[in-house]
Motif scaffolding. Structure first.
Motif, PDB file in Angstrom:
ATOM      1  N   ALA A 151      -4.257  17.235  54.707  1.00  0.00           N
ATOM      2  CA  ALA A 151      -2.885  17.617  54.335  1.00  0.00           C
ATOM      3  C   ALA A 151      -2.588  19.035  54.814  1.00  0.00           C
ATOM      4  O   ALA A 151      -1.470  19.343  55.242  1.00  0.00           O
ATOM      5  CB  ALA A 151      -2.701  17.520  52.822  1.00  0.00           C
ATOM      6  N   CYS A 152      -3.582  19.885  54.751  1.00  0.00           N
ATOM      7  CA  CYS A 152      -3.453  21.275  55.213  1.00  0.00           C
ATOM      8  C   CYS A 152      -3.203  21.314  56.724  1.00  0.00           C
ATOM      9  O   CYS A 152      -2.288  21.988  57.207  1.00  0.00           O
ATOM     10  CB  CYS A 152      -4.708  22.066  54.854  1.00  0.00           C
ATOM     11  N   VAL A 153      -4.034  20.576  57.477  1.00  0.00           N
ATOM     12  CA  VAL A 153      -3.879  20.544  58.940  1.00  0.00           C
ATOM     13  C   VAL A 153      -2.499  20.012  59.310  1.00  0.00           C
ATOM     14  O   VAL A 153      -1.835  20.531  60.219  1.00  0.00           O
ATOM     15  CB  VAL A 153      -4.982  19.676  59.584  1.00  0.00           C
ATOM     16  N   LEU A 154      -2.065  18.973  58.593  1.00  0.00           N
ATOM     17  CA  LEU A 154      -0.747  18.387  58.852  1.00  0.00           C
ATOM     18  C   LEU A 154       0.360  19.420  58.648  1.00  0.00           C
ATOM     19  O   LEU A 154       1.262  19.552  59.469  1.00  0.00           O
ATOM     20  CB  LEU A 154      -0.524  17.177  57.933  1.00  0.00           C
ATOM     21  N   GLN A 155       0.272  20.171  57.538  1.00  0.00           N
ATOM     22  CA  GLN A 155       1.286  21.197  57.250  1.00  0.00           C
ATOM     23  C   GLN A 155       1.317  22.264  58.332  1.00  0.00           C
ATOM     24  O   GLN A 155       2.379  22.701  58.767  1.00  0.00           O
ATOM     25  CB  GLN A 155       0.980  21.863  55.896  1.00  0.00           C
ATOM     26  N   VAL A 156       0.130  22.691  58.781  1.00  0.00           N
ATOM     27  CA  VAL A 156       0.059  23.733  59.814  1.00  0.00           C
ATOM     28  C   VAL A 156       0.631  23.203  61.127  1.00  0.00           C
ATOM     29  O   VAL A 156       1.400  23.892  61.817  1.00  0.00           O
ATOM     30  CB  VAL A 156      -1.390  24.217  60.024  1.00  0.00           C
ATOM     31  N   ALA A 157       0.258  21.984  61.485  1.00  0.00           N
ATOM     32  CA  ALA A 157       0.737  21.383  62.732  1.00  0.00           C
ATOM     33  C   ALA A 157       2.253  21.240  62.723  1.00  0.00           C
ATOM     34  O   ALA A 157       2.926  21.541  63.712  1.00  0.00           O
ATOM     35  CB  ALA A 157       0.073  20.023  62.944  1.00  0.00           C
ATOM     36  N   LYS A 158       2.810  20.801  61.587  1.00  0.00           N
ATOM     37  CA  LYS A 158       4.263  20.638  61.486  1.00  0.00           C
ATOM     38  C   LYS A 158       4.959  22.000  61.499  1.00  0.00           C
ATOM     39  O   LYS A 158       5.988  22.173  62.139  1.00  0.00           O
ATOM     40  CB  LYS A 158       4.614  19.877  60.205  1.00  0.00           C
ATOM     41  N   SER A 159       4.385  22.954  60.785  1.00  0.00           N
ATOM     42  CA  SER A 159       4.978  24.287  60.722  1.00  0.00           C
ATOM     43  C   SER A 159       5.014  24.943  62.094  1.00  0.00           C
ATOM     44  O   SER A 159       5.996  25.585  62.468  1.00  0.00           O
ATOM     45  CB  SER A 159       4.180  25.172  59.754  1.00  0.00           C
ATOM     46  N   ALA A 160       3.929  24.755  62.854  1.00  0.00           N
ATOM     47  CA  ALA A 160       3.834  25.363  64.190  1.00  0.00           C
ATOM     48  C   ALA A 160       4.410  24.462  65.276  1.00  0.00           C
ATOM     49  O   ALA A 160       4.480  24.875  66.436  1.00  0.00           O
ATOM     50  CB  ALA A 160       2.378  25.693  64.505  1.00  0.00           C
ATOM     51  N   ALA A 161       4.776  23.224  64.895  1.00  0.00           N
ATOM     52  CA  ALA A 161       5.251  22.226  65.877  1.00  0.00           C
ATOM     53  C   ALA A 161       4.245  22.091  67.015  1.00  0.00           C
ATOM     54  O   ALA A 161       4.606  22.032  68.191  1.00  0.00           O
ATOM     55  CB  ALA A 161       6.629  22.595  66.406  1.00  0.00           C
ATOM     56  N   ASN A 162       2.964  22.046  66.622  1.00  0.00           N
ATOM     57  CA  ASN A 162       1.878  22.011  67.617  1.00  0.00           C
ATOM     58  C   ASN A 162       0.985  20.796  67.360  1.00  0.00           C
ATOM     59  O   ASN A 162       0.112  20.833  66.487  1.00  0.00           O
ATOM     60  CB  ASN A 162       1.058  23.294  67.544  1.00  0.00           C
ATOM     61  N   PRO A 163       1.155  19.697  68.129  1.00  0.00           N
ATOM     62  CA  PRO A 163       0.355  18.486  67.898  1.00  0.00           C
ATOM     63  C   PRO A 163      -1.120  18.668  68.227  1.00  0.00           C
ATOM     64  O   PRO A 163      -1.963  17.898  67.765  1.00  0.00           O
ATOM     65  CB  PRO A 163       1.008  17.464  68.830  1.00  0.00           C
ATOM     66  N   ALA A 164      -1.461  19.695  69.011  1.00  0.00           N
ATOM     67  CA  ALA A 164      -2.865  19.924  69.371  1.00  0.00           C
ATOM     68  C   ALA A 164      -3.714  20.190  68.135  1.00  0.00           C
ATOM     69  O   ALA A 164      -4.909  19.879  68.102  1.00  0.00           O
ATOM     70  CB  ALA A 164      -2.968  21.096  70.353  1.00  0.00           C
ATOM     71  N   PHE A 165      -3.092  20.765  67.087  1.00  0.00           N
ATOM     72  CA  PHE A 165      -3.837  21.051  65.861  1.00  0.00           C
ATOM     73  C   PHE A 165      -4.323  19.762  65.201  1.00  0.00           C
ATOM     74  O   PHE A 165      -5.327  19.761  64.489  1.00  0.00           O
ATOM     75  CB  PHE A 165      -2.960  21.825  64.870  1.00  0.00           C
ATOM     76  N   CYS A 166      -3.616  18.663  65.418  1.00  0.00           N
ATOM     77  CA  CYS A 166      -3.974  17.391  64.783  1.00  0.00           C
ATOM     78  C   CYS A 166      -5.330  16.876  65.268  1.00  0.00           C
ATOM     79  O   CYS A 166      -5.977  16.069  64.594  1.00  0.00           O
ATOM     80  CB  CYS A 166      -2.900  16.345  65.065  1.00  0.00           C
ATOM     81  N   SER A 167      -5.762  17.307  66.431  1.00  0.00           N
ATOM     82  CA  SER A 167      -7.010  16.805  67.029  1.00  0.00           C
ATOM     83  C   SER A 167      -8.233  17.155  66.200  1.00  0.00           C
ATOM     84  O   SER A 167      -9.293  16.536  66.351  1.00  0.00           O
ATOM     85  CB  SER A 167      -7.179  17.378  68.444  1.00  0.00           C
TER      86      SER A 167
END
Length: 612
Positions: A151-167
């Motif tokens: 959930a944390c990674v998802l929030q960061v990825a959405k906040s930064a609009a960076n799908p690379a974080f999802c990996s």
């Protein structure tokens, strides 16, 4: 280098060191610790010890408080002000100790400091906050809860609009869902291409196509049935002449929905048979028209409350918030407070989450939005109140009355210091109650407005000297140089002499300064002015020759070296040293090897020819 020249350098070093020692012998004004035990009121005494601890950078003074609560408040205030999480460990109670660490970790964006929190849920919340604020998913990996980590990674990825974080997520399913949400939140198709699960990738392209009303994106959907749905749903809305003439119920519902949305007409939504579809219709029209009555027509409670919350924020109308369930009501109130920039609405919030007052969160958020320090005073948590002031003072529009309302002495002093700098009015520094901050205020304002009078009020030699130096050099005013202690006054003369190209100022450089500093002053002014006559004030033979030689090279005129006199000594190499140095410098800079033939010393002549 000959022996005599080396002895000059040794002597210079000794004189230079004596000058340095002279600096250390200067008396330095120390910040005195006030005896707060003489303060009558226990509350004022506690505040006094906290301010003394902060201003003297000595948390040990917190121990002078008579009860553990005041001692903990003192440690917390010190830790937040100095951004030192380890000081939070001195707090006796767990909840305020963890709250202290959370504030410092967020301020420092330090996941490592979150590890000092003892309660696992609070530690995870700290790591998540740091990850989102810093837009760095690495902090999420330290979260203990296996459900909170993704959930944390998802929030960061959405906040930064960076799908690379999802990996970084552990499973393909989590990665796919994360990238899907980044794509739909940002309304960009690029994240869809990174989704590893084909069915989710197709769904992603379809959703983005519908959001953007762009059927061209549907070409990337591999499932033919979904591609057909995508093509139909992403087409720009075309309104039929009459929905009632359609035979299929699903088609009728879609027709009425599209018609209602296109015309922002809630009455058309009433013709939709499907409850889910009609709720979606009322919700969309209610938000589009900012109509609370339309939101109330939504039957699903969660969607209705979401609609009311959105419209309340858009219209800055808090009335609709009051009938919502507790969690949504308070989120709604905060949204309205932020939208209207009205901190007084935060008082309607009463709940706590993990020991944190939600109204404190509201006051802080509104303070940031305005920006203003006024809402900070209403925050209940002493630690968060200081954090709020600390964050807002540098960027809010300040006034004397606003600063005066601050209860924390350290932040009050910082407020007046910032106000003094903003206005360029050093007189405001007198209102700083913390001595060290008052001294810094006078020094910084003095530098900013180039006023030596403020420098004199700075309190310590170090601050005064720095201020006087800046003001003297900025104003090119050598009359200020004598006010500077130690060797600094001579550097002041040298820098102003160079700025004004006035060699006469170099004569002010006297012991305990070394003759080398004076020689450097004459040399730099002479070269800047291209006036070889100034060089003849130089004592050192090598520096004299270098000075004239440099000017000669710049003018491409070796004859200037003829003016360098021979020294009246029996050693002819030494007698010709300054003249030889001049020709050497000229020849090597001008690349004139023939000039080397005029050098008396065979050794210097050889070096010249090898270099020129």
């Amino acid at each position: 280098m000959n022996g005599t020249h080396a002895s000059y350098l040794l002597l210079a070093g000794i004189v230079f060191l004596s000058g340095c020692l002279d600096i250390f012998e200067q008396p330095v004004e120390q910040v005195k610790v006030q005896d707060c035990s003489q303060v009558a009121s226990p509350a004022e005494q506690a505040a006094c010890w906290k301010d003394q601890a902060i201003s003297t950078s000595n948390p040990e003074l917190c121990k002078n408080n008579l009860n553990s609560k005041d001692m903990d408040t003192c440690y917390a205030g010190y830790a937040v002000q100095k951004k030192l999480a380890q000081v939070c460990n001195l707090i006796s109670e767990q909840a305020p100790r963890d709250g202290c660490v959370l504030s410092v970790a967020k301020a420092n964006l330090s996941a490592e400091e979150c590890g000092l929190i003892s309660l696992e849920a609070s530690k995870d919340a700290c790591l998540k906050a740091v990850a989102i604020l810093s837009q760095n998913p690495a902090a999420c990996t330290q979260i203990i809860s296996e459900t909170e980590k993704p959930a944390c990674v998802l929030q960061v990825a959405k906040s930064a609009a960076n799908p690379a974080f999802c990996s970084s997520l552990s499973t393909e399913s989590l990665q796919s869902d994360c990238m899907f949400q980044v794509a739909t939140t940002s309304k960009k198709e690029e994240p869809c291409a990174l989704i590893p699960t084909l069915s989710v990738k197709d769904k992603c392209y379809k959703e983005v196509a519908v959001l953007l009303k762009n059927p061209q994106i549907c070409i990337k959907v591999t499932d033919q049935n979904l591609q057909d749905v995508c093509n139909e749903a992403s087409q720009p809305t075309t309104l039929p002449t009459s929905c009632s003439e359609l035979g299929d119920t699903t088609a009728k519902n879609k027709c009425y929905y599209d018609l209602a949305i296109a015309n922002n007409d809630a009455n058309v939504c009433k013709s939709i048979v499907s409850k889910t579809k009609s709720d979606g219709c009322f919700n969309a029209v209610g938000i589009a028209t900012s109509n609370i009555e339309t939101c109330n027509l939504v039957q699903d409670q969660n969607l209705q409350e979401s609609c009311l919350q959105t419209v309340s924020a858009k219209t800055a109308n808090v009335d609709a918030c009051l009938g919502l369930s507790t969690a949504n009501k308070e989120a709604c109130i905060q949204s309205v407070a932020l939208a209207s920039k009205n901190a007084s609405l935060c008082a309607l919030i009463s709940s706590q989450v993990s020991g944190v007052f939600q109204k404190d969160v509201c006051y802080y958020a509104v303070a940031q939005a305005i920006p203003s320090i006024a809402p900070c005073a209403k925050i209940l948590s002493p630690v968060e109140k200081i954090t709020c002031w600390q964050a807002l003072i540098p960027k809010a529009e300040l006034s004397e009355s606003a600063c005066q309302a601050i209860s924390d002495e350290n932040q009050l002093s910082n407020c007046f210091k910032t106000l003094a700098l903003n206005k360029g009015q050093g007189d405001l520094c007198a209102k700083c109650t913390i001595l060290s901050i008052k001294n810094e205020c006078y020094a910084e304002v003095g530098k900013a407005v180039k006023n030596k009078e403020y420098c004199g009020l700075a309190g310590t030699l170090e601050l005064k000297d720095g201020c006087y130096t800046t003001v003297a050099e900025a104003n090119k005013d050598s009359s200020i140089c004598p006010l500077i202690s130690g060797l600094g006054k001579f550097s002041c003369y040298k820098n102003i002499a160079l700025a004004l190209e006035d060699a006469s100022l170099c004569a002010n450089i006297k012991p305990p300064a070394t003759y080398i500093m004076k020689d450097e002053c004459y040399s730099e002014v002479a070269i800047s002015k291209e006036d070889s006559g100034v060089c003849f004030n130089i004592v050192d033979d090598e520096r004299l020759g270098t000075c004239v030689g440099t000017i000669a090279a710049n003018a491409l005129d070796v004859s200037l070296c003829d003016s360098v006199p021979l020294e009246k000594v029996s050693d002819q190499n030494k007698a010709h040293y300054a003249n030889d140095t001049c020709i050497y410098v000229y020849a090597t800079k001008a690349k004139d090897e023939e000039a080397c033939n005029s050098i008396y010393s065979s050794e210097i002549e050889t070096n010249c020819k090898n270099t020129a």
